[in-house]
Enzyme design. Sequence first.
Site, PDB file in Angstrom:
ATOM      1  N   GLU A 249       0.772  -1.232  -0.143  1.00  0.00           N
ATOM      2  CA  GLU A 249       0.007   0.129   0.110  1.00  0.00           C
ATOM      3  C   GLU A 249       0.913   1.183   0.058  1.00  0.00           C
ATOM      4  O   GLU A 249       1.871   1.356   0.920  1.00  0.00           O
ATOM      5  CB  GLU A 249      -0.945   0.117   1.114  1.00  0.00           C
ATOM      6  CG  GLU A 249      -1.946   0.924   1.126  1.00  0.00           C
ATOM      7  CD  GLU A 249      -2.992   0.856   0.043  1.00  0.00           C
ATOM      8  OE1 GLU A 249      -3.806   1.770  -0.077  1.00  0.00           O
ATOM      9  OE2 GLU A 249      -3.297  -0.277  -0.420  1.00  0.00           O
ATOM     10  N   GLU A 280      -0.480   9.542  -5.859  1.00  0.00           N
ATOM     11  CA  GLU A 280       0.547   8.790  -5.846  1.00  0.00           C
ATOM     12  C   GLU A 280       0.900   7.979  -7.154  1.00  0.00           C
ATOM     13  O   GLU A 280       2.026   7.927  -7.789  1.00  0.00           O
ATOM     14  CB  GLU A 280       0.321   7.470  -4.880  1.00  0.00           C
ATOM     15  CG  GLU A 280       0.290   7.842  -3.418  1.00  0.00           C
ATOM     16  CD  GLU A 280      -0.748   7.460  -2.434  1.00  0.00           C
ATOM     17  OE1 GLU A 280      -1.213   8.267  -1.562  1.00  0.00           O
ATOM     18  OE2 GLU A 280      -1.447   6.313  -2.877  1.00  0.00           O
ATOM     19  N   ASP A 433      -7.251   2.907   2.666  1.00  0.00           N
ATOM     20  CA  ASP A 433      -6.821   1.728   3.552  1.00  0.00           C
ATOM     21  C   ASP A 433      -8.203   0.916   3.551  1.00  0.00           C
ATOM     22  O   ASP A 433      -7.769  -0.478   3.336  1.00  0.00           O
ATOM     23  CB  ASP A 433      -6.289   2.049   4.706  1.00  0.00           C
ATOM     24  CG  ASP A 433      -5.065   2.848   4.829  1.00  0.00           C
ATOM     25  OD1 ASP A 433      -4.004   2.639   3.908  1.00  0.00           O
ATOM     26  OD2 ASP A 433      -4.774   3.954   5.322  1.00  0.00           O
TER      27      ASP A 433
END
Length: 448
Positions: A249, A280, A433
Amino acid sequence: MALWRGSVGAGPWDALIVQPARRWRRVAVGVNACVDVVLSGVKLLQALGLSPGNGRDHAVLHSRNDLEEAFVHFMGKGAAAERFFSDKETFHDVAQIASEFPGAQHYVGGNAALIGQKFAANSDLKVLLCGPIGPKLHELLDDNVFVPPESLQEADEFHLILEYQAGEEWGHFKAPHANRFIFSHDLSNGAMNMLEVFVSSLEEFQPDLVVLSGLHMMEGQSKELQRKRLLEVVTSISDIPTGVPVHLELASMTNRELMNSIVHQQVFSAVTSLGLNEQELLFLSQSASGPHASLSSWNGVPDVGMVSDILFWILKEHGRTNSRASDLTRIHFHTLVYHILATVDGHWANQLAAVAAGARVAGIQACATKTIDTSRVSLRAPQEFMTSHSEAGSRITLNPNKPVVEWHREGISFYFTPVLVCKDPIRTVGLGDAISAEGLFYSEVHPH
Protein backbone atom coordinates in the site's frame (compact mmCIF):
# COMPACT_ATOMS: atom_id res chain seq x y z
CA MET A 1 -28.55 11.15 -8.70
CA ALA A 2 -30.68 10.18 -11.70
CA LEU A 3 -28.35 7.26 -12.40
CA TRP A 4 -28.74 4.54 -9.65
CA ARG A 5 -31.90 5.02 -7.71
CA GLY A 6 -33.52 2.25 -5.71
CA SER A 7 -34.10 1.47 -2.07
CA VAL A 8 -31.86 3.07 0.49
CA GLY A 9 -28.93 0.81 1.24
CA ALA A 10 -29.58 -1.60 -1.63
CA GLY A 11 -26.44 -0.35 -3.35
CA PRO A 12 -25.88 -0.79 -7.09
CA TRP A 13 -23.02 -3.27 -6.50
CA ASP A 14 -24.65 -5.72 -4.06
CA ALA A 15 -25.60 -8.33 -6.66
CA LEU A 16 -22.01 -8.31 -7.95
CA ILE A 17 -20.29 -8.77 -4.58
CA VAL A 18 -19.80 -12.49 -4.09
CA GLN A 19 -17.34 -14.27 -1.83
CA PRO A 20 -14.33 -15.81 -3.60
CA ALA A 21 -14.14 -19.59 -3.77
CA ARG A 22 -10.77 -19.65 -1.96
CA ARG A 23 -10.87 -17.28 1.00
CA TRP A 24 -8.09 -15.85 3.13
CA ARG A 25 -7.86 -17.29 6.64
CA ARG A 26 -4.78 -15.54 8.07
CA VAL A 27 -3.62 -12.03 7.10
CA ALA A 28 -0.36 -10.46 8.31
CA VAL A 29 -0.10 -6.67 8.15
CA GLY A 30 2.89 -4.34 8.82
CA VAL A 31 4.73 -2.12 9.46
CA ASN A 32 3.42 1.42 10.12
CA ALA A 33 1.10 2.11 13.04
CA CYS A 34 0.31 5.14 15.19
CA VAL A 35 -2.45 7.06 16.97
CA ASP A 36 -4.26 9.53 14.72
CA VAL A 37 -5.39 12.73 16.41
CA VAL A 38 -8.19 14.05 14.19
CA LEU A 39 -9.46 17.64 14.42
CA SER A 40 -10.36 20.73 12.40
CA GLY A 41 -7.25 22.09 10.68
CA VAL A 42 -8.46 25.68 10.58
CA LYS A 43 -9.39 25.65 14.29
CA LEU A 44 -6.02 24.19 15.34
CA LEU A 45 -4.04 26.73 13.28
CA GLN A 46 -6.14 29.54 14.75
CA ALA A 47 -5.47 28.17 18.26
CA LEU A 48 -1.74 28.23 17.41
CA GLY A 49 -2.10 31.95 16.65
CA LEU A 50 -1.50 31.48 12.91
CA SER A 51 -3.29 33.40 10.17
CA PRO A 52 -3.76 32.37 6.52
CA GLY A 53 -0.98 33.75 4.33
CA ASN A 54 -0.06 32.57 0.87
CA GLY A 55 -0.25 28.82 0.43
CA ARG A 56 3.03 27.12 -0.36
CA ASP A 57 4.03 23.45 -0.38
CA HIS A 58 6.96 22.28 1.76
CA ALA A 59 8.45 18.81 1.22
CA VAL A 60 9.44 18.84 4.93
CA LEU A 61 7.90 21.07 7.62
CA HIS A 62 10.44 22.87 9.81
CA SER A 63 8.19 25.34 11.67
CA ARG A 64 4.61 26.36 12.52
CA ASN A 65 4.78 28.78 9.61
CA ASP A 66 5.66 25.96 7.19
CA LEU A 67 2.69 24.01 8.59
CA GLU A 68 0.30 26.91 7.96
CA GLU A 69 1.57 27.47 4.37
CA ALA A 70 1.42 23.78 3.43
CA PHE A 71 -2.02 23.30 4.99
CA VAL A 72 -3.65 26.18 3.09
CA HIS A 73 -1.84 25.16 -0.13
CA PHE A 74 -3.54 21.74 -0.07
CA MET A 75 -6.81 22.97 1.43
CA GLY A 76 -7.12 25.33 -1.56
CA LYS A 77 -6.79 22.32 -3.89
CA GLY A 78 -8.98 20.02 -1.78
CA ALA A 79 -6.12 17.51 -1.94
CA ALA A 80 -4.82 15.08 0.70
CA ALA A 81 -1.15 15.31 1.69
CA GLU A 82 1.21 13.95 4.31
CA ARG A 83 4.41 15.65 5.54
CA PHE A 84 7.23 15.04 8.02
CA PHE A 85 7.74 17.69 10.73
CA SER A 86 11.49 17.92 11.40
CA ASP A 87 11.53 19.88 14.68
CA LYS A 88 10.85 17.44 17.53
CA GLU A 89 10.15 20.04 20.25
CA THR A 90 7.81 22.17 18.12
CA PHE A 91 5.98 19.06 16.92
CA HIS A 92 5.42 17.82 20.48
CA ASP A 93 4.10 21.25 21.54
CA VAL A 94 1.65 21.31 18.61
CA ALA A 95 0.69 17.64 19.20
CA GLN A 96 -0.13 18.31 22.85
CA ILE A 97 -2.33 21.30 21.97
CA ALA A 98 -4.05 19.22 19.26
CA SER A 99 -4.54 16.18 21.50
CA GLU A 100 -6.22 18.25 24.24
CA PHE A 101 -8.24 20.40 21.81
CA PRO A 102 -12.04 20.31 22.35
CA GLY A 103 -13.52 17.88 19.85
CA ALA A 104 -10.19 16.21 18.98
CA GLN A 105 -10.64 12.47 18.47
CA HIS A 106 -8.13 9.64 18.84
CA TYR A 107 -8.19 6.77 16.34
CA VAL A 108 -6.10 3.86 15.15
CA GLY A 109 -3.68 5.30 12.57
CA GLY A 110 -1.03 4.19 10.10
CA ASN A 111 -1.86 2.31 6.90
CA ALA A 112 -0.91 -1.10 8.31
CA ALA A 113 -2.94 -0.69 11.50
CA LEU A 114 -5.96 0.67 9.58
CA ILE A 115 -5.83 -2.20 7.06
CA GLY A 116 -5.47 -4.66 9.97
CA GLN A 117 -8.53 -3.11 11.69
CA LYS A 118 -10.55 -3.42 8.49
CA PHE A 119 -9.65 -7.10 8.06
CA ALA A 120 -10.35 -7.75 11.77
CA ALA A 121 -13.99 -6.72 11.24
CA ASN A 122 -14.38 -10.17 9.63
CA SER A 123 -14.50 -12.43 12.69
CA ASP A 124 -13.43 -15.56 10.78
CA LEU A 125 -10.11 -13.94 9.81
CA LYS A 126 -7.02 -14.08 12.01
CA VAL A 127 -5.02 -10.83 11.76
CA LEU A 128 -1.40 -10.24 12.80
CA LEU A 129 -0.26 -6.61 13.11
CA CYS A 130 3.35 -5.53 13.48
CA GLY A 131 4.27 -1.88 13.99
CA PRO A 132 5.35 0.48 16.79
CA ILE A 133 2.37 -0.03 19.09
CA GLY A 134 2.15 2.07 22.26
CA PRO A 135 -0.42 1.76 25.08
CA LYS A 136 -3.07 4.08 23.57
CA LEU A 137 -2.96 2.34 20.18
CA HIS A 138 -3.07 -1.11 21.77
CA GLU A 139 -6.21 -0.08 23.67
CA LEU A 140 -7.85 1.19 20.43
CA LEU A 141 -7.16 -1.97 18.38
CA ASP A 142 -9.84 -4.59 17.66
CA ASP A 143 -9.67 -7.65 19.94
CA ASN A 144 -9.31 -9.75 16.79
CA VAL A 145 -5.89 -8.18 16.02
CA PHE A 146 -2.91 -10.13 17.39
CA VAL A 147 0.17 -8.02 18.23
CA PRO A 148 3.49 -9.82 18.85
CA PRO A 149 5.08 -8.71 22.17
CA GLU A 150 8.16 -7.39 20.31
CA SER A 151 5.91 -4.80 18.62
CA LEU A 152 4.85 -3.17 21.87
CA GLN A 153 6.61 0.03 22.95
CA GLU A 154 6.30 2.41 25.92
CA ALA A 155 5.19 5.52 24.01
CA ASP A 156 2.77 6.01 21.11
CA GLU A 157 3.64 7.67 17.82
CA PHE A 158 1.11 10.45 17.17
CA HIS A 159 0.04 11.69 13.71
CA LEU A 160 -1.99 14.88 13.47
CA ILE A 161 -4.84 14.80 10.96
CA LEU A 162 -6.10 18.28 10.11
CA GLU A 163 -9.48 17.91 8.39
CA TYR A 164 -11.44 20.48 6.39
CA GLN A 165 -14.91 20.34 4.85
CA ALA A 166 -16.00 21.03 1.27
CA GLY A 167 -16.61 24.77 0.94
CA GLU A 168 -14.79 25.60 4.19
CA GLU A 169 -13.02 28.96 3.98
CA TRP A 170 -9.96 30.43 5.67
CA GLY A 171 -8.68 33.77 4.47
CA HIS A 172 -9.02 33.75 0.68
CA PHE A 173 -8.75 29.94 0.52
CA LYS A 174 -11.83 27.79 -0.05
CA ALA A 175 -11.74 23.99 -0.07
CA PRO A 176 -13.34 22.48 -3.22
CA HIS A 177 -13.55 19.06 -1.49
CA ALA A 178 -13.47 17.68 2.04
CA ASN A 179 -10.03 16.22 2.75
CA ARG A 180 -7.19 16.22 5.26
CA PHE A 181 -3.58 17.25 5.81
CA ILE A 182 -1.43 14.85 7.85
CA PHE A 183 1.89 15.55 9.58
CA SER A 184 4.09 13.84 12.17
CA HIS A 185 7.53 13.61 13.71
CA ASP A 186 7.56 9.84 13.58
CA LEU A 187 10.95 8.15 13.98
CA SER A 188 9.90 4.51 14.64
CA ASN A 189 7.77 4.31 11.50
CA GLY A 190 10.24 6.50 9.61
CA ALA A 191 13.03 3.95 10.03
CA MET A 192 10.59 1.03 9.56
CA ASN A 193 11.85 -0.29 12.91
CA MET A 194 9.37 -3.17 13.00
CA LEU A 195 10.26 -4.70 9.61
CA GLU A 196 12.45 -7.46 11.08
CA VAL A 197 9.90 -8.23 13.84
CA PHE A 198 7.24 -8.46 11.12
CA VAL A 199 9.18 -10.86 8.93
CA SER A 200 10.30 -13.06 11.85
CA SER A 201 6.64 -13.30 13.04
CA LEU A 202 5.46 -14.64 9.67
CA GLU A 203 7.07 -18.07 10.07
CA GLU A 204 5.00 -18.91 13.14
CA PHE A 205 1.83 -17.09 12.00
CA GLN A 206 1.85 -18.64 8.49
CA PRO A 207 -0.34 -16.07 6.70
CA ASP A 208 -1.94 -16.70 3.33
CA LEU A 209 -1.85 -12.94 2.57
CA VAL A 210 0.78 -10.34 3.57
CA VAL A 211 0.11 -6.59 3.44
CA LEU A 212 3.06 -4.20 3.64
CA SER A 213 2.97 -0.42 4.00
CA GLY A 214 5.00 2.42 5.47
CA LEU A 215 7.69 2.92 2.80
CA HIS A 216 6.59 6.56 2.42
CA MET A 217 7.47 7.17 6.09
CA MET A 218 11.18 6.92 5.18
CA GLU A 219 11.13 10.35 3.49
CA GLY A 220 12.63 11.97 6.59
CA GLN A 221 15.63 9.61 6.53
CA SER A 222 19.03 9.96 4.82
CA LYS A 223 19.49 8.59 1.28
CA GLU A 224 21.87 5.94 2.63
CA LEU A 225 19.32 4.69 5.16
CA GLN A 226 16.57 4.71 2.51
CA ARG A 227 18.69 2.67 0.10
CA LYS A 228 19.75 0.21 2.81
CA ARG A 229 16.17 -0.20 4.10
CA LEU A 230 14.71 -0.77 0.62
CA LEU A 231 17.25 -3.54 -0.01
CA GLU A 232 16.26 -5.09 3.33
CA VAL A 233 12.58 -4.82 2.36
CA VAL A 234 13.25 -6.72 -0.89
CA THR A 235 15.29 -9.36 0.98
CA SER A 236 12.54 -9.69 3.59
CA ILE A 237 9.82 -10.11 0.96
CA SER A 238 11.90 -12.78 -0.80
CA ASP A 239 11.91 -14.76 2.49
CA ILE A 240 8.10 -14.96 2.44
CA PRO A 241 7.09 -18.42 1.13
CA THR A 242 6.35 -18.61 -2.59
CA GLY A 243 2.63 -18.55 -3.27
CA VAL A 244 1.81 -16.10 -0.45
CA PRO A 245 0.75 -12.85 -2.18
CA VAL A 246 2.25 -9.58 -0.87
CA HIS A 247 0.23 -6.36 -1.27
CA LEU A 248 2.09 -3.03 -1.01
CA GLU A 249 0.00 0.00 0.00
CA LEU A 250 1.58 3.28 -1.13
CA ALA A 251 0.87 6.69 0.45
CA SER A 252 1.53 10.39 -0.12
CA MET A 253 5.17 11.15 -1.03
CA THR A 254 7.27 14.13 -2.16
CA ASN A 255 10.72 12.54 -2.62
CA ARG A 256 11.05 11.55 -6.28
CA GLU A 257 14.33 9.75 -5.69
CA LEU A 258 12.76 7.53 -3.01
CA MET A 259 9.75 6.78 -5.23
CA ASN A 260 12.05 6.00 -8.16
CA SER A 261 14.05 3.64 -5.92
CA ILE A 262 10.85 1.88 -4.79
CA VAL A 263 9.94 1.34 -8.44
CA HIS A 264 13.38 0.28 -9.69
CA GLN A 265 15.10 -1.32 -6.67
CA GLN A 266 13.07 -4.47 -7.23
CA VAL A 267 10.38 -3.56 -4.66
CA PHE A 268 7.68 -3.49 -7.34
CA SER A 269 8.79 -6.77 -8.87
CA ALA A 270 8.91 -8.41 -5.40
CA VAL A 271 5.28 -7.60 -4.48
CA THR A 272 2.16 -9.15 -6.00
CA SER A 273 -0.28 -6.27 -5.67
CA LEU A 274 -0.26 -2.46 -5.28
CA GLY A 275 -2.78 -0.03 -3.79
CA LEU A 276 -2.59 3.72 -4.52
CA ASN A 277 -4.56 6.92 -5.17
CA GLU A 278 -4.42 9.56 -7.91
CA GLN A 279 -1.64 11.66 -6.36
CA GLU A 280 0.59 8.63 -5.77
CA LEU A 281 -0.07 7.34 -9.29
CA LEU A 282 0.88 10.61 -11.02
CA PHE A 283 3.89 11.11 -8.71
CA LEU A 284 5.04 7.56 -9.51
CA SER A 285 4.81 8.26 -13.25
CA GLN A 286 6.65 11.60 -12.87
CA SER A 287 9.38 9.96 -10.75
CA ALA A 288 9.95 7.02 -13.09
CA SER A 289 9.35 8.80 -16.45
CA GLY A 290 6.07 7.07 -17.22
CA PRO A 291 3.09 8.14 -19.37
CA HIS A 292 1.64 11.64 -18.88
CA ALA A 293 4.62 12.50 -16.61
CA SER A 294 4.62 16.08 -18.00
CA LEU A 295 1.29 16.69 -16.27
CA SER A 296 2.05 18.74 -13.13
CA SER A 297 -1.19 17.77 -11.36
CA TRP A 298 -4.67 16.44 -12.13
CA ASN A 299 -7.15 19.08 -13.21
CA GLY A 300 -10.20 18.08 -11.17
CA VAL A 301 -11.31 14.46 -11.60
CA PRO A 302 -8.34 12.37 -12.88
CA ASP A 303 -8.84 11.48 -16.56
CA VAL A 304 -9.79 7.78 -16.80
CA GLY A 305 -7.81 7.23 -20.02
CA MET A 306 -4.65 8.76 -18.53
CA VAL A 307 -5.00 6.73 -15.32
CA SER A 308 -5.53 3.60 -17.40
CA ASP A 309 -2.38 4.36 -19.46
CA ILE A 310 -0.23 4.70 -16.32
CA LEU A 311 -1.63 1.50 -14.77
CA PHE A 312 -0.97 -0.33 -18.06
CA TRP A 313 2.60 1.01 -18.16
CA ILE A 314 3.34 -0.09 -14.56
CA LEU A 315 2.19 -3.64 -15.25
CA LYS A 316 3.91 -3.79 -18.67
CA GLU A 317 7.21 -2.31 -17.43
CA HIS A 318 7.38 -3.77 -13.93
CA GLY A 319 4.75 -6.52 -13.77
CA ARG A 320 4.75 -10.21 -14.64
CA THR A 321 5.27 -11.01 -18.33
CA ASN A 322 6.42 -14.10 -20.19
CA SER A 323 9.93 -12.66 -20.30
CA ARG A 324 10.07 -11.05 -16.82
CA ALA A 325 10.07 -12.90 -13.49
CA SER A 326 8.22 -10.15 -11.60
CA ASP A 327 5.51 -11.05 -9.07
CA LEU A 328 3.45 -7.88 -9.69
CA THR A 329 0.10 -8.78 -11.29
CA ARG A 330 -2.48 -6.46 -9.70
CA ILE A 331 -3.04 -2.73 -9.02
CA HIS A 332 -6.00 -1.27 -7.12
CA PHE A 333 -6.36 2.43 -7.99
CA HIS A 334 -8.79 4.60 -6.04
CA THR A 335 -9.77 8.23 -6.37
CA LEU A 336 -12.73 10.06 -4.84
CA VAL A 337 -15.23 9.44 -7.66
CA TYR A 338 -14.14 6.13 -9.22
CA HIS A 339 -11.92 3.05 -8.77
CA ILE A 340 -10.02 0.88 -11.26
CA LEU A 341 -8.59 -2.59 -10.66
CA ALA A 342 -6.00 -3.66 -13.25
CA THR A 343 -4.75 -7.25 -13.32
CA VAL A 344 -2.45 -9.36 -15.49
CA ASP A 345 -4.68 -12.06 -16.99
CA GLY A 346 -4.54 -15.51 -15.43
CA HIS A 347 -3.46 -14.54 -11.90
CA TRP A 348 -6.54 -13.19 -10.12
CA ALA A 349 -10.25 -13.98 -9.97
CA ASN A 350 -13.33 -12.25 -8.51
CA GLN A 351 -11.95 -8.79 -9.35
CA LEU A 352 -15.33 -7.51 -10.50
CA ALA A 353 -16.64 -8.21 -6.98
CA ALA A 354 -13.46 -6.77 -5.44
CA VAL A 355 -13.70 -3.38 -7.16
CA ALA A 356 -17.45 -3.22 -6.41
CA ALA A 357 -16.80 -3.96 -2.72
CA GLY A 358 -14.13 -1.26 -2.58
CA ALA A 359 -16.54 1.31 -4.04
CA ARG A 360 -19.32 0.29 -1.66
CA VAL A 361 -17.11 0.62 1.44
CA ALA A 362 -15.98 4.10 0.28
CA GLY A 363 -19.58 5.39 0.33
CA ILE A 364 -20.44 3.62 3.59
CA GLN A 365 -17.34 4.56 5.60
CA ALA A 366 -17.18 8.22 4.55
CA CYS A 367 -20.83 8.72 5.58
CA ALA A 368 -20.45 6.47 8.68
CA THR A 369 -23.55 4.45 7.73
CA LYS A 370 -24.07 0.68 7.71
CA THR A 371 -25.32 0.66 4.11
CA ILE A 372 -25.37 3.11 1.19
CA ASP A 373 -27.88 5.87 1.98
CA THR A 374 -28.87 7.29 -1.42
CA SER A 375 -30.00 10.58 0.11
CA ARG A 376 -26.47 11.25 1.38
CA VAL A 377 -24.40 10.37 -1.69
CA SER A 378 -23.92 11.74 -5.20
CA LEU A 379 -22.56 10.41 -8.47
CA ARG A 380 -19.64 12.53 -9.70
CA ALA A 381 -17.79 10.08 -11.95
CA PRO A 382 -17.55 10.87 -15.67
CA GLN A 383 -20.49 9.15 -17.35
CA GLU A 384 -18.52 8.85 -20.59
CA PHE A 385 -14.77 8.40 -21.03
CA MET A 386 -11.96 7.06 -23.24
CA THR A 387 -10.08 3.99 -21.98
CA SER A 388 -6.71 5.27 -23.26
CA HIS A 389 -4.92 8.30 -24.69
CA SER A 390 -1.65 6.50 -25.58
CA GLU A 391 -3.39 4.30 -28.16
CA ALA A 392 -6.77 4.15 -29.83
CA GLY A 393 -8.86 3.43 -26.73
CA SER A 394 -12.57 2.80 -26.82
CA ARG A 395 -15.24 5.25 -25.67
CA ILE A 396 -17.33 3.94 -22.79
CA THR A 397 -20.72 5.22 -21.59
CA LEU A 398 -21.76 4.16 -18.09
CA ASN A 399 -24.82 1.94 -17.79
CA PRO A 400 -26.60 2.21 -14.40
CA ASN A 401 -27.63 -1.44 -14.67
CA LYS A 402 -23.98 -2.52 -14.99
CA PRO A 403 -22.00 -0.47 -12.45
CA VAL A 404 -18.69 -2.24 -13.23
CA VAL A 405 -17.22 -1.74 -16.70
CA GLU A 406 -14.53 -4.09 -18.01
CA TRP A 407 -12.00 -3.68 -20.83
CA HIS A 408 -8.82 -5.44 -21.93
CA ARG A 409 -5.46 -4.39 -23.35
CA GLU A 410 -2.61 -6.74 -24.28
CA GLY A 411 -3.21 -9.35 -21.59
CA ILE A 412 -4.26 -6.89 -18.89
CA SER A 413 -7.87 -6.55 -17.68
CA PHE A 414 -9.33 -3.32 -16.29
CA TYR A 415 -12.38 -3.13 -13.99
CA PHE A 416 -13.83 0.35 -13.53
CA THR A 417 -16.64 1.42 -11.21
CA PRO A 418 -17.98 4.84 -10.14
CA VAL A 419 -18.17 5.65 -6.43
CA LEU A 420 -21.27 7.06 -4.75
CA VAL A 421 -19.51 9.94 -2.99
CA CYS A 422 -20.66 10.96 0.48
CA LYS A 423 -21.94 14.57 0.24
CA ASP A 424 -21.10 15.41 3.84
CA PRO A 425 -18.32 13.02 4.94
CA ILE A 426 -17.94 12.30 8.63
CA ARG A 427 -14.36 11.07 8.34
CA THR A 428 -11.97 10.82 5.37
CA VAL A 429 -8.90 9.35 7.13
CA GLY A 430 -8.14 5.73 6.31
CA LEU A 431 -10.59 5.57 3.43
CA GLY A 432 -7.94 4.39 0.96
CA ASP A 433 -6.79 1.71 3.40
CA ALA A 434 -10.38 0.49 3.90
CA ILE A 435 -10.88 0.39 0.10
CA SER A 436 -7.68 -1.62 -0.46
CA ALA A 437 -8.46 -4.02 2.41
CA GLU A 438 -12.01 -4.61 1.18
CA GLY A 439 -10.79 -5.15 -2.40
CA LEU A 440 -8.23 -7.69 -1.16
CA PHE A 441 -10.81 -9.43 1.05
CA TYR A 442 -12.94 -10.21 -2.02
CA SER A 443 -9.98 -11.04 -4.26
CA GLU A 444 -8.96 -14.55 -5.18
CA VAL A 445 -5.40 -15.27 -6.23
CA HIS A 446 -4.66 -18.17 -8.57
CA PRO A 447 -1.89 -20.33 -7.05
CA HIS A 448 1.10 -20.78 -9.36
